[in-house]
Design an enzyme around this catalytic site. Structure first.
Site, PDB file in Angstrom:
ATOM      1  N   THR A  42       0.826  -1.210   0.000  1.00 27.16           N
ATOM      2  CA  THR A  42       0.000   0.000   0.000  1.00 27.16           C
ATOM      3  C   THR A  42       0.864   1.266   0.000  1.00 27.16           C
ATOM      4  OG1 THR A  42      -0.139  -0.138   2.420  1.00 27.16           O
ATOM      5  CG2 THR A  42      -1.937  -1.131   1.155  1.00 27.16           C
ATOM      6  N   HIS A  47       6.144   0.030   7.250  1.00 32.28           N
ATOM      7  CA  HIS A  47       6.283   0.946   8.385  1.00 32.28           C
ATOM      8  C   HIS A  47       6.261   0.123   9.666  1.00 32.28           C
ATOM      9  CE1 HIS A  47       1.962   0.426   8.966  1.00 32.28           C
ATOM     10  NE2 HIS A  47       1.757   0.809   7.716  1.00 32.28           N
ATOM     11  N   HIS A  50       4.111  -2.810  10.466  1.00 29.25           N
ATOM     12  CA  HIS A  50       4.429  -4.124   9.885  1.00 29.25           C
ATOM     13  C   HIS A  50       5.513  -4.851  10.679  1.00 29.25           C
ATOM     14  CE1 HIS A  50       3.074  -1.939   6.105  1.00 29.25           C
ATOM     15  NE2 HIS A  50       2.304  -2.997   6.094  1.00 29.25           N
ATOM     16  N   LYS A  84     -11.599  -1.556   8.268  1.00 24.82           N
ATOM     17  CA  LYS A  84     -11.403  -0.217   7.697  1.00 24.82           C
ATOM     18  C   LYS A  84     -12.768   0.471   7.622  1.00 24.82           C
ATOM     19  CE  LYS A  84      -6.973  -0.778   6.747  1.00 24.82           C
ATOM     20  NZ  LYS A  84      -6.804  -2.088   7.373  1.00 24.82           N
ATOM     21  N   ARG A  88     -10.638   1.457   0.320  1.00 26.65           N
ATOM     22  CA  ARG A  88      -9.343   1.994  -0.088  1.00 26.65           C
ATOM     23  C   ARG A  88      -9.413   2.522  -1.516  1.00 26.65           C
ATOM     24  NH1 ARG A  88      -4.905   0.182   2.965  1.00 26.65           N
ATOM     25  NH2 ARG A  88      -5.307  -1.557   4.382  1.00 26.65           N
ATOM     26  N   GLN A 175      -7.752 -14.077  -0.284  1.00 29.71           N
ATOM     27  CA  GLN A 175      -6.751 -14.455   0.705  1.00 29.71           C
ATOM     28  C   GLN A 175      -6.834 -15.944   1.026  1.00 29.71           C
ATOM     29  OE1 GLN A 175      -6.036 -11.574   3.757  1.00 29.71           O
ATOM     30  NE2 GLN A 175      -5.280 -13.096   5.199  1.00 29.71           N
ATOM     31  N   ASP A 196      -6.905  -8.564  13.201  1.00 32.62           N
ATOM     32  CA  ASP A 196      -7.927  -8.155  12.230  1.00 32.62           C
ATOM     33  C   ASP A 196      -8.002  -9.107  11.046  1.00 32.62           C
ATOM     34  OD1 ASP A 196      -5.406  -7.393  11.316  1.00 32.62           O
ATOM     35  OD2 ASP A 196      -6.158  -5.634  10.247  1.00 32.62           O
ATOM     36  N   LYS A 231      -3.174   5.250  18.240  1.00 39.68           N
ATOM     37  CA  LYS A 231      -2.718   4.187  17.355  1.00 39.68           C
ATOM     38  C   LYS A 231      -1.201   4.078  17.375  1.00 39.68           C
ATOM     39  CE  LYS A 231      -3.264   2.473  12.624  1.00 39.68           C
ATOM     40  NZ  LYS A 231      -3.817   2.743  11.288  1.00 39.68           N
ATOM     41  N   LYS A 234       2.359   5.794  14.645  1.00 41.26           N
ATOM     42  CA  LYS A 234       2.276   7.140  14.086  1.00 41.26           C
ATOM     43  C   LYS A 234       2.937   8.122  15.053  1.00 41.26           C
ATOM     44  CE  LYS A 234      -0.670   6.100  10.639  1.00 41.26           C
ATOM     45  NZ  LYS A 234      -1.541   6.769   9.743  1.00 41.26           N
ATOM     46  N   THR A 235       3.561   9.143  14.504  1.00 44.17           N
ATOM     47  CA  THR A 235       4.093  10.213  15.316  1.00 44.17           C
ATOM     48  C   THR A 235       3.698  11.530  14.666  1.00 44.17           C
ATOM     49  OG1 THR A 235       6.095  11.235  16.230  1.00 44.17           O
ATOM     50  CG2 THR A 235       6.359  10.028  14.175  1.00 44.17           C
TER      51      THR A 235
END
Length: 420
Positions: A42, A47, A50, A84, A88, A175, A196, A231, A234-235
């Site tokens: 994606t 990041h 993962h 989600k 997307r 999947q 998830d 979450k 993230k920063t």
């Protein structure tokens, strides 16, 4: 192989759900098991969201099992709807293919594809999904699942009210087909993923049972949230990437160093390969003197070294110390780029007056010559960490770090970067 491997995963908090625990434990103790995790491309980099699944592949490999990293070159064209809030956006074949190649390169830094006894396997579901016809898909996969079964998945239920397209509704079947193909081509028996992914994983197990009369297994890891409820990963609203060009090793190190006290010990269990005994010692030290931040320092060291290497870790520590002490002139130009990536900067031209007062105004550091003179006289201006109080001071080559930068500090914390 260690017989208590699954127990250690549970002790680290890495197991959220699994199918038939006793049978899976016996399987892992008896043979080298092939297992997989899928990574949909994606973006052009993984990041830290993962990182947990990547590292669990590494943990299994170190126990003698064979990890299969599945890059979703095919499923990435659609996007997983699991938990989600909205559909997307779809990307072009060229973009997804480019991102898939980037992910392959990153995964090879963590799992060993050249190991002599149990080399990891890299697969791309574009190899079988993009050539599959709609008729084949409906006959070979779709016939195995009822609408009721597909609707019962929690990840689908949550989207029914707001709307879910058929494209995303069918994702779980794609999947599931991945699991079937990886069993057929590689003998994969276990699928891992975040919590998830449970619905998608159990669909794959069901397809294996129906098509091959084979028992497949599933194991999920918890989705990580920080103690403050925000979450993880993230920063300041931005993802923390594993690509050094997108998130510098210094920024990466600082992310882990700033971990909340309530999360630090648990993150050591999740993200490092320190033994649980070693982590218990760090926890003891941390509880006795929280202000020393032993847990955060160990976490930042281990994860930065793991992702970017020891040299980048040492560089990040050096930048941090220099910024704390104010001894900027000890840094290289490359370290300046990392440490001052987000501070205001000014490109000094050949026409600029290099008198300090003039340049402070021209660069926007000071609002007026009067304010600039006042700050210089009062000792509020620092050049590369050294206080300058001469009103007639002229910047020269000796002030430039590797002839590229000069770092100006105004007051205690306001930094500016002059670029040459």
């Amino acid at each position: 192989m260690t017989t208590n491997f699954l127990s250690e995963l549970k002790d680290r908090g890495l197991v959220y759900q699994m199918t038939d625990e006793q049978a899976l434990e016996e399987l892992l103790n008896e043979e080298s098991v092939k297992l997989y995790i899928g990574f949909d491309p994606t973006a052009d980099s993984l990041h830290i969201g993962h990182l947990l699944p990547v590292l669990i592949l590494k943990r299994f490999q170190e126990q003698g099992h064979v990890p299969v990293a599945l890059v979703g070159g095919g499923t990435g064209m659609i996007g997983d709807p699991s938990f989600k809030d909205a559909e997307r956006s779809l990307n072009s074949t060229e973009i997804v293919e480019s991102w898939a190649n980037s992910l392959k390169n990153q995964l090879s830094r963590f799992i060993d594809f050249d190991d002599k006894t149990n080399p990891a396997i890299l697969a791309n579901n574009a190899d079988w999904l993009t050539s599959m016809t709609l008729i084949d898909f409906l006959r070979d996969v779709g016939k195995n699942f009822t609408i009721n079964y597909m609707m019962s998945k929690e990840s689908v239920k949550r989207r029914i009210e707001t709307g879910i397209s058929y494209t995303e509704f069918a994702y779980q079947l794609l999947q599931a087909y991945d699991f079937l193909k990886l069993y057929e081509t590689e003998g994969v028996k276990l699928q891992l993923g975040g919590s998830d992914q449970w619905g998608n994983i159990t669909s794959g197990i069901e397809l294996l049972r129906r098509e091959k009369e084979v028992q497949g297994y599933g194991l999920t890891m918890p989705l990580i949230k920080k103690a403050d409820g925000t979450k993880f990963g993230k920063t300041e609203g931005n993802a923390v990437w594993l690509d050094a060009d997108k998130t510098s090793p210094y920024e990466f190190y600082q992310f882990w160093l700033n971990t909340d006290d309530r999360d630090a010990v648990q993150f050591l269990k999740y993200f490092t390969f320190l033994s649980l005994d070693e982590i218990a010692e760090i926890e003891k030290e941390f509880n006795e003197a929280p202000h020393e931040r032993a847990a955060q320092k160990a976490l930042a060291k281990e994860v930065t070294t793991l992702v970017h290497g020891e040299k980048s870790y040492e560089q990040a520590v050096r930048i941090s110390k220099a910024l704390f002490s104010g001894d900027i002139k000890e840094l290289t130009a490359e370290e300046i780029k990392q440490g001052f990536k987000d501070v205001p900067s000014y490109d000094v031209s050949a026409n600029d007056d290099l008198n300090l007062v003039e340049l402070l105004v021209n660069s926007g550091i000071e609002s007026s010559k009067r304010q600039a003179r006042e700050d210089v006289k009062n000792g509020a201006i620092y050049i590369n960490g050294e206080r300058i109080q001469e009103l007639e001071y002229v910047l020269s080559d000796k002030d430039k770090i590797e002839n590229e930068f000069i770092v100006v500090r105004r007051g205690k914390k306001k930094y500016f970067l002059l670029k040459f």
